[in-house]
Design an enzyme around this catalytic site. Structure first.
Site, mmCIF file in Angstrom:
data_model
loop_
_atom_site.group_PDB
_atom_site.id
_atom_site.type_symbol
_atom_site.label_atom_id
_atom_site.label_comp_id
_atom_site.label_asym_id
_atom_site.label_seq_id
_atom_site.Cartn_x
_atom_site.Cartn_y
_atom_site.Cartn_z
ATOM 1 C CB VAL A 187 -63.604 42.483 -24.948
ATOM 2 C CG1 VAL A 187 -65.033 42.778 -24.564
ATOM 3 C CG2 VAL A 187 -63.107 41.192 -24.338
ATOM 4 C CE LYS A 188 -60.017 38.424 -24.155
ATOM 5 N NZ LYS A 188 -60.025 36.976 -24.052
#
Ligand SMILES: *Cc1c(COP(=O)(O)O)cnc(C)c1O
Length: 382
Positions: A187-188
């Site tokens: 998700v980064k």
């Protein structure tokens, strides 16, 4: 369901990982230093030490700075639990500094006030971990000045902020800190599946972190106690871990790094579109500090009426919008309550949390998907 965050994997990424699979080294090969050097060059910092997660990198960074029992670590309550847990892993005492009402980052005024009290009580922190929430840098120049005055070391938790800039320079150059940590969770901003990296300008810290990520073992005769027995010889000179990143992961990260600036540009375009589309709704959109160009990992809105947060969140989820909440204040978690913290201890972080919802934000979010998010939010708030 439109998720709140999502990786982007290209044919080039797949080819890079496949090339490692066909090579001699799946781990401890050339891809890891290749990725470390590329990201260090991008950030304008001397060294990068890749690890199997940002959590591991935070732990090793604290150990390398000598954090241990009897020491104190301070961080922000508005973060993922890992920013605080690293202090507990080292046997240190963890405490928090309340947040700024505009940026939701660690408040410099709150930090200074707490340092004044701690100095009087002889309870100053050894390490402070500012967290660049949602990808926007904390006010590092001011935090660094306080570090000089009160004698603490600084680890930037930049898990959200690879590709961000502060005062015109890349986050990760460690101009105002000892070590900066990045995360490469999917998700980064860029991903290695699981992974992280610790950046530093201090070669001694880099070597210590390299040793700690691999069992505390050295093969450098200069670092050994006594003589080397021969070319096969290694020594374990302290207690370390296996926190290594694999070459498969490093190749993926290195390939992703080629698109980092494009990703951040795309996130800014998405944020600008949200800013315009949501301007009339009863919520506060993210504040952009003039000193910072955020990497925009998250797009957290703050509802003006906290009582509506839960029904709005549930209605959006029911409409297929994968909203999330960042963050439940760490000091309110049961593990931290057992250490003596209570709701009310950090009221600004708690006030922000009460109305917060993170909207979908990732580089491949299409305009049509974004319109769907805006329409759903407009409908449920209308
Ligand atoms: C994701 C995250 C971490 C932990 O990262 P991992 O790579 O999953 O270990 C730490 N701090 C913050 C602020 C994060 O968002």
């Amino acid at each position: 369901m439109i998720p709140y965050g999502r990786q982007d994997i290209t044919p080039e990424d797949i080819a890079a990982v496949e090339a490692v699979l066909r090579s001699d080294f799946l781990t401890q090969g050339p891809a890891v230093p290749g990725f470390e050097q590329a990201l260090a060059a991008y950030c304008g910092v001397a060294r990068g030490v890749a690890m199997n997660s940002a959590t591991s990198a935070l732990h090793v960074a604290c150990l390398a700075l000598g954090l241990g029992p009897g020491d104190r670590l301070w961080t922000s309550p508005n973060t993922f639990v890992a920013s605080a847990n690293c202090g507990l892993y080292c046997g240190a005492e963890v405490d928090f500094v309340d947040t700024d009402p505009a940026t939701y980052n660690m408040s410099v005024a709150a930090l200074e006030a707490k340092l004044v009290r701690a100095a009087a009580a002889n309870r100053l922190p050894k390490v402070v971990i500012p967290v660049h929430f949602a990808g926007q840098s904390c006010e590092m120049r001011a935090i660094h000045a306080l570090g000089q005055r009160y004698g603490f070391r600084i680890v930037e938790d930049a898990s959200h902020a690879v590709g961000a800039r502060y005062l015109g320079e890349p986050v990760g150059n460690c101009r105002y800190s000892d070590i900066t940590i990045f995360s490469f969770h999917p998700v980064k901003i860029i991903t290695t599946a699981e992974g992280g990296m610790a950046m530093t300008n201090d070669p001694a810290l880099a070597e210590r972190m390299e040793r700690l990520r691999s069992h505390g073992i050295t093969r450098d005769p200069a670092a050994m106690q006594g003589d080397s027995d021969g070319p096969w010889y290694y020594q374990q000179i302290e207690l370390g871990y296996n926190y290594r990143l694999t070459d498969l992961q490093a190749a993926l990260g290195h390939s992703q790094l080629q698109r980092l600036d494009d990703y951040v540009t795309r996130r800014h375009a998405i944020a600008a579109r949200y800013d315009a589309a949501l301007a009339a709704l009863p919520l506060t959109t993210p504040h952009q500090h003039p000193d910072s160009r955020s990497a925009l990992h998250l797009y957290p809105v703050r509802l003006h009426d906290d009582a509506r947060r839960r029904p709005v969140f549930e209605a959006l989820r029911a409409a297929g919008i994968g909203v999330n909440v960042h963050y439940i204040p760490v000091h309110t978690q049961p593990h931290y309550r057992r250490l003596g913290f209570q709701p009310g201890d950090f009221p600004e972080a708690e006030r922000y949390y009460a109305g917060a919802i993170s909207l979908p934000m990732f580089p491949t979010l299409s305009p049509a998907q974004q319109d769907e998010v805006v329409a759903a939010l407009t409908r449920v708030l209308g």
